[in-house]
Write a protein that holds these residues in place. Structure first.
Motif, PDB file in Angstrom:
ATOM      1  N   TYR A   1       0.821  -1.210   0.000  1.00 12.66           N
ATOM      2  CA  TYR A   1       0.000   0.000   0.000  1.00 12.66           C
ATOM      3  C   TYR A   1       0.856   1.263   0.000  1.00 12.66           C
ATOM      4  O   TYR A   1       0.545   2.259   0.639  1.00 12.66           O
ATOM      5  N   GLY A   2       1.993   1.204  -0.712  1.00 10.58           N
ATOM      6  CA  GLY A   2       2.858   2.366  -0.816  1.00 10.58           C
ATOM      7  C   GLY A   2       3.656   2.662   0.436  1.00 10.58           C
ATOM      8  O   GLY A   2       4.232   3.747   0.556  1.00 10.58           O
ATOM      9  N   GLU A   3       3.700   1.718   1.371  1.00  9.61           N
ATOM     10  CA  GLU A   3       4.406   1.951   2.628  1.00  9.61           C
ATOM     11  C   GLU A   3       5.392   0.827   2.904  1.00  9.61           C
ATOM     12  O   GLU A   3       5.239  -0.294   2.413  1.00  9.61           O
ATOM     13  N   MET A   4       6.370   1.117   3.737  1.00  9.95           N
ATOM     14  CA  MET A   4       7.345   0.125   4.189  1.00  9.95           C
ATOM     15  C   MET A   4       7.416   0.203   5.706  1.00  9.95           C
ATOM     16  O   MET A   4       7.768   1.237   6.264  1.00  9.95           O
ATOM     17  N   GLN A   5       7.033  -0.878   6.363  1.00 16.16           N
ATOM     18  CA  GLN A   5       6.955  -0.908   7.827  1.00 16.16           C
ATOM     19  C   GLN A   5       8.025  -1.850   8.375  1.00 16.16           C
ATOM     20  O   GLN A   5       8.054  -3.026   8.018  1.00 16.16           O
ATOM     21  N   THR A   6       8.880  -1.344   9.241  1.00 16.54           N
ATOM     22  CA  THR A   6      10.026  -2.145   9.687  1.00 16.54           C
ATOM     23  C   THR A   6      10.112  -2.338  11.200  1.00 16.54           C
ATOM     24  O   THR A   6      10.991  -3.049  11.675  1.00 16.54           O
ATOM     25  N   HIS A   7       9.240  -1.706  11.963  1.00 19.15           N
ATOM     26  CA  HIS A   7       9.385  -1.717  13.422  1.00 19.15           C
ATOM     27  C   HIS A   7       9.454  -3.135  13.982  1.00 19.15           C
ATOM     28  O   HIS A   7      10.419  -3.502  14.675  1.00 19.15           O
ATOM     29  N   LEU A   8       8.437  -3.940  13.716  1.00 20.16           N
ATOM     30  CA  LEU A   8       8.412  -5.294  14.274  1.00 20.16           C
ATOM     31  C   LEU A   8       9.524  -6.146  13.692  1.00 20.16           C
ATOM     32  O   LEU A   8      10.160  -6.945  14.406  1.00 20.16           O
ATOM     33  N   TRP A   9       9.764  -6.027  12.408  1.00 23.39           N
ATOM     34  CA  TRP A   9      10.829  -6.815  11.780  1.00 23.39           C
ATOM     35  C   TRP A   9      12.173  -6.528  12.435  1.00 23.39           C
ATOM     36  O   TRP A   9      12.901  -7.452  12.820  1.00 23.39           O
ATOM     37  N   TYR A  10      12.516  -5.253  12.601  1.00 25.52           N
ATOM     38  CA  TYR A  10      13.785  -4.897  13.234  1.00 25.52           C
ATOM     39  C   TYR A  10      13.875  -5.471  14.647  1.00 25.52           C
ATOM     40  O   TYR A  10      14.933  -5.968  15.068  1.00 25.52           O
TER      41      TYR A  10
END
Length: 716
Positions: free
Chosen positions: A478-487
Motif C-alpha cells: 500500500y505504498g508503505e514500508m513498515q520495519t518496526h516489528l521486523w527490526y
C-alpha cells in the motif's frame, strides 16, 4: 456470501439472523431467491428487491467495496420498512445501477435527490464512477422537510456511469457510521431511504464520428508483449472505455477489463496523468474511438521506461501505433527475478492464460495467487496446488498459495508454494499447527499486513516467531514500508525475511510492490523460492538494490571473530522518471550508521562502509526517493564465534514489547464484529475461540517464558 460448504438456504437464514437485532419497523426480509451474485464473492453481495425510477438494480453487501472505498455493514444488512405509507429500506450500504438506456458512458454532472427518514440520515457518503478521478467520494448532508422526513440533493460532478462499481453498479450510498473500520453500531450505522430521483444536468450530446486505433507493444527485442495502457482525451482527460480487445478478468466476482491506480495512501504509484484508469492488453489492441487528440501512457513494470505518446483519431481512418518499450535496467540478465507475494484471483485452468498476460503486463515473474480463508470458509479458490497448480509461460509463473488462518484476533497469515490447502475450522485459532504443517510441505510461511495496526499481527507474531513457524513478514504494501516489528525480531536474534505484496484486489494492482530474488540456474518457481529462502532478496516499489558484506550476498551469515573487519558495499539505482532518489542508508542492529544522500538528481547512489566488528550483528540497506520510491534489502547476519546476533543492549525493550503483546492477546476478548467477512466468519466463532482459548493461553504462557529466559540469560 457463503462458501461451498454453506448452502444458499443457510446463508439467507444467517442474513435474517443478522438483521433482526436492528429492525425498527421491520415488515419482512426483502432479498430475492437468487440473491447471491457469485459463489466465490467474499463481500457477501445480495441483490435487493427494490424498484426505483431509472434504477435497474440495487445491491447490498455484508462488506461493501466499490470504487476503492470500503464499508462495514456487519449487522446493518437492509430491511424493508413502511413509514407514512412509503416503502423504505433501512441499511448501511446500497449500490445502485443506473439504467444504461438512461445514462451510460457520459461525462456530465448528474443530480441525485434522496428522500430519507430521520434516524441516522443527517450525514451520509456517496461514492461514484467519476471521469478522471478514480476514487470519487462525496459527503452529503440532508435537511428536514417536515414530519421526520429529510431530503438531500447532491451533484455528482463529471459522472461516468459505466457499471464499474460493486456488481456492475454506478454509485453507492453509505451510512456515515459504517464507512470506517470500527465497532460503532449506533443510529449512524444505518440510514433509511425511501426514494432517489436522478436528473441529467444537460441534454445528451450528439455522438462524435469515430476512427480506428491499432496499438502494438513490443519489448527491447521486438517481441509483441502484454502491457498496461491508459488512453486519455487531451481536451478533458476523459478515458474511452476499453474495447473487448482489452484483457478481461474477475475483480472479486465482477467482470472487468479496466482498473485504476490507487490515488490515496502514503505514496501512490507514479502515473503521468491525473486520470488513473487503465487496462491491460496482450500486445495487440484495437478500438474505435471518437475523433480527436489523445495522450497514451504505456508501462510494463518498474524495469521499463514509461512510454508517453500523443496521437490523433480522424474520421474513418486507421491510426496505427507501434510502440517499442525500452528498459532502463534488465534484472533477469543478472538472475534477479521479481515476485508479488499477495494476489487474489479465483483461478481455474481456463483463466491461466489471461491472468498470466496481466502478470506479464506488470512484468512480475512469480505471482503468488492466494486462496483466502476465514473461520467460515475460503474464497479465491485455486484449482490445484504444488506443481499441478503452477502455470508457467517463459519466465513468468502463477503459483498457488493461501492466506489462511486469518482473523482480526491475531493476524492474517500467508503460506507460499504449498502442495495442499489445509483450511481447518476445528483448529482455526491454533495458527502454529497449520503453519508447521505448511512448512512440512516445503512451503514458506509468514504474516501479511505487518505493522499496519489492522488485524493484531503484532500479537500473532509475538506468539509464532519464537516457535519457528514464521519465515517472512510482509513489510511492504500500500505504498508503505513498515520495519518496526521486523527490526525488533532481528534484534531478538531471529532470522526473518522481508517480503512485498500488493493484496490485489483489496489494496493495489498486481506488482505495485514486489520482492526481487537472486536465483541460481534457470528460472523456475522452485529456484525462485529456493533463492528467497536463502535470503538473497529485497523489496521495492521501483529502486533496485545491491548489498554485499565481505562480498557475501543479502541473507548470508558470516562467521567471524571479534576484531575482524566488515566491508559493506551497497548501491541503489532508480528510474528517475518515476522519482528522484533521496538517500541510501546502512542499518546495523536497527540504527542508521551511514547515510548517503543523492547529489544533483543522480539516479544512482553508492555506499561503502568499513568497521571492526565487536559483537554479533544484523545489517541491511534501505533506500528512499524524494516522493514515493522505497526499497529495503534482506538482513545479512554477522556472528562472532557462533554467538548469534541477539542485541543485549536493546533486549529489555524488544522482549518486553513482545511480552506485552502476548499479555494483551491473552486478555483480549474476541472482537468478531471487526472480521471483514463478519457475515461468514461470525457464526459459531465465539464457541470456536472458547474451545481453543485454554490451549492458546498455554502457548502464550510458554512463549512468554521464552522471552523471559532471553532476558534472564542475556544480561548486557
Amino acid at each position: 456470501m457463503c462458501t461451498n460448504s454453506i448452502s444458499k438456504l443457510r446463508y439467507i437464514v444467517l442474513i435474517i439472523g443478522l438483521i433482526a437485532p436492528i429492525s425498527l419497523q421491520a415488515q419482512h426480509s426483502h432479498f430475492t431467491a437468487a440473491d447471491q451474485t457469485h459463489s466465490d464473492d467474499p463481500r457477501g453481495t445480495l441483490e435487493m428487491d427494490w424498484k426505483l425510477p431509472n434504477i435497474t438494480k440495487v445491491v447490498t453487501a455484508a462488506w461493501g467495496f466499490s470504487f476503492g472505498i470500503e464499508t462495514y455493514p456487519r449487522k446493518g444488512m437492509p430491511i424493508q420498512t413502511l413509514v407514512d405509507g412509503k416503502i423504505c429500506q433501512t441499511g448501511s450500504y446500497f449500490s445502485f445501477d443506473v439504467d444504461d438506456d438512461f445514462i451510460y458512458d457520459v461525462d456530465e454532472d448528474i443530480t441525485l435527490t434522496v428522500l430519507m427518514r430521520d434516524k441516522g440520515c443527517e450525514n451520509f457518503t456517496i461514492t461514484y464512477d467519476k471521469n478522471v478521478q478514480s476514487m470519487a467520494q462525496v459527503f452529503a448532508t440532508s435537511t428536514p422537510i417536515g414530519n421526520g422526513w429529510y431530503e438531500a440533493t447532491v451533484v455528482l460532478e463529471r459522472a461516468r456511469f459505466v457499471n464499474s462499481g460493486h456488481a456492475g453498479t454506478d454509485f453507492t450510498i453509505t451510512a456515515i457510521g459504517a464507512d470506517a473500520f470500527n465497532l460503532k453500531m449506533d443510529e449512524t450505522h444505518t440510514l433509511t431511504i425511501s426514494n432517489i430521483t436522478i436528473t441529467r444536468d444537460k441534454k445528451v450530446a450528439t455522438a462524435k464520428p469515430k476512427g480506428k486505433l491499432k496499438i502494438n507493444t513490443a519489448d527491447e527485442n521486438g517481441k509483441i508483449v502484454p502491457a498496461r495502457i491508459g488512453i486519455y482525451a487531451l481536451e478533458n482527460n476523459w478515458m474511452p472505455l476499453p474495447s473487448n480487445k482489452a484483457i478481461g478478468f474477475d475483480y472479486f466476482s465482477d467482470k472487468k477489463n479496466e482498473l485504476f491506480l490507487r490515488s490515496q495512501g502514503w505514496r501512490p504509484d507514479y502515473w503521468p496523468s491525473e486520470n488513473r484508469h487503465f487496462f491491460y492488453t496482450d500486445g495487440n489492441y484495437t478500438a474505435n474511438l471518437p475523433i480527436g487528440k489523445y495522450k497514451m501512457i504505456i508501462s510494463k513494470g518498474p524495469e521499463y521506461l514509461i512510454s508517453e505518446t500523443e496521437f490523433e483519431i480522424k474520421q474513418k481512418e486507421i491510426t496505427d501505433l507501434k510502440i517499442p518499450l525500452k528498459r532502463w535496467i534488465n534484472m533477469p540478465e543478472n538472475n534477479w527475478y521479481s515476485g508479488d507475494a499477495h494476489i487474489h484471483f479465483q483461478r481455474t485452468k481456463k483463466v491461466n492464460q489471461s491472468l498470466n498476460q496481466i502478470i506479464q503486463a506488470e512484468d512480475v515473474h512469480v505471482s503468488n495467487i492466494l486462496e483466502m480463508g476465514n473461520p467460515g470458509g475460503t474464497h479465491f479458490h485455486q484449482y490445484a496446488y504444488g506443481k499441478e497448480g503452477q502455470y508457467i509461460n517463459g519466465n513468468h509463473a502463477l503459483v498457488a498459495g493461501v492466506e489462511d488462518p486469518r482473523t482480526v484476533h491475531h493476524g492474517h497469515t500467508i503460506a507460499l508454494n504449498v502442495t495442499k490447502n489445509l483450511h481447518n475450522r476445528d483448529d482455526y485459532f491454533l495458527y502454529h499447527k497449520v503453519l508447521a504443517a505448511y512448512k512440512k510441505q516445503g512451503g514458506t510461511t509468514g504474516y501479511a499486513h505487518v505493522d499496519r495496526n489492522w488485524f493484531n499481527d503484532e500479537g500473532g507474531l509475538a506468539l509464532d516467531v519464537p516457535l519457528g513457524v514464521i519465515d517472512f513478514l510482509e513489510i511492504m504494501q500500500y505504498g508503505e514500508m513498515q520495519t518496526h516489528l521486523w527490526y525488533h525480531f532481528l534484534s531478538l536474534g531471529y532470522k526473518l525475511l522481508p517480503i512485498a505484496g500488493s493484496d490485489f484486489p483489496y489494496l493495489d494492482h498486481p506488482g505495485s510492490v514486489r520482492s526481487y530474488v537472486k536465483i541460481d540456474g534457470t528460472f523456475t518457481p522452485e529456484n525462485w523460492f529456493k533463492g528467497f529462502k536463502a535470503g538473497n532478496t529485497f523489496v521495492t516499489n521501483g529502486p533496485m538494490l545491491s548489498f554485499l558484506v565481505n562480498d557475501m550476498p543479502m541473507g548470508a551469515t558470516l562467521e567471524l571473530k571479534k576484531g575482524d573487519v566488515i566491508h559493506v558495499k551497497a548501491e541503489v539505482k532508480n528510474y528517475i522518471q518515476i522519482d528522484t532518489l533521496d538517500c541510501l542508508e546502512l542499518v546495523i542492529n536497527g540504527e542508521v550508521v551511514k547515510k548517503v544522500k543523492a547529489t544533483n538528481g543522480a539516479n544512482t547512489i553508492t555506499l561503502e562502509y568499513k568497521q571492526t566488528i565487536e559483537k554479533g550483528s544484523w545489517m541491511a540497506v534501505r533506500a528512499s526517493g524524494k516522493d514515493r520510491a522505497l526499497a529495503h534489502s534482506a538482513a545479512t547476519y554477522v556472528h562472532i564465534d557462533s554467538s548469534g546476533h541477539l542485541q543485549k543492549n536493546t533486549l529489555k525493550e524488544t522482549a518486553q514489547e513482545q511480552i506485552e503483546y502476548l499479555e494483551t492477546l491473552r486478555d483480549n476478548n474476541l472482537k468478531e464484529l471487526l472480521e471483514i467477512e463478519y457475515h461468514e466468519a461470525a457464526p459459531g466463532i465465539n464457541e470456536l475461540w472458547l474451545k481453543h482459548k485454554d490451549e492458546m493461553n498455554d502457548r502464550i504462557n510458554e512463549v512468554i517464558k521464552i522471552y523471559e529466559d532471553l532476558l534472564k540469560n542475556n544480561q548486557p
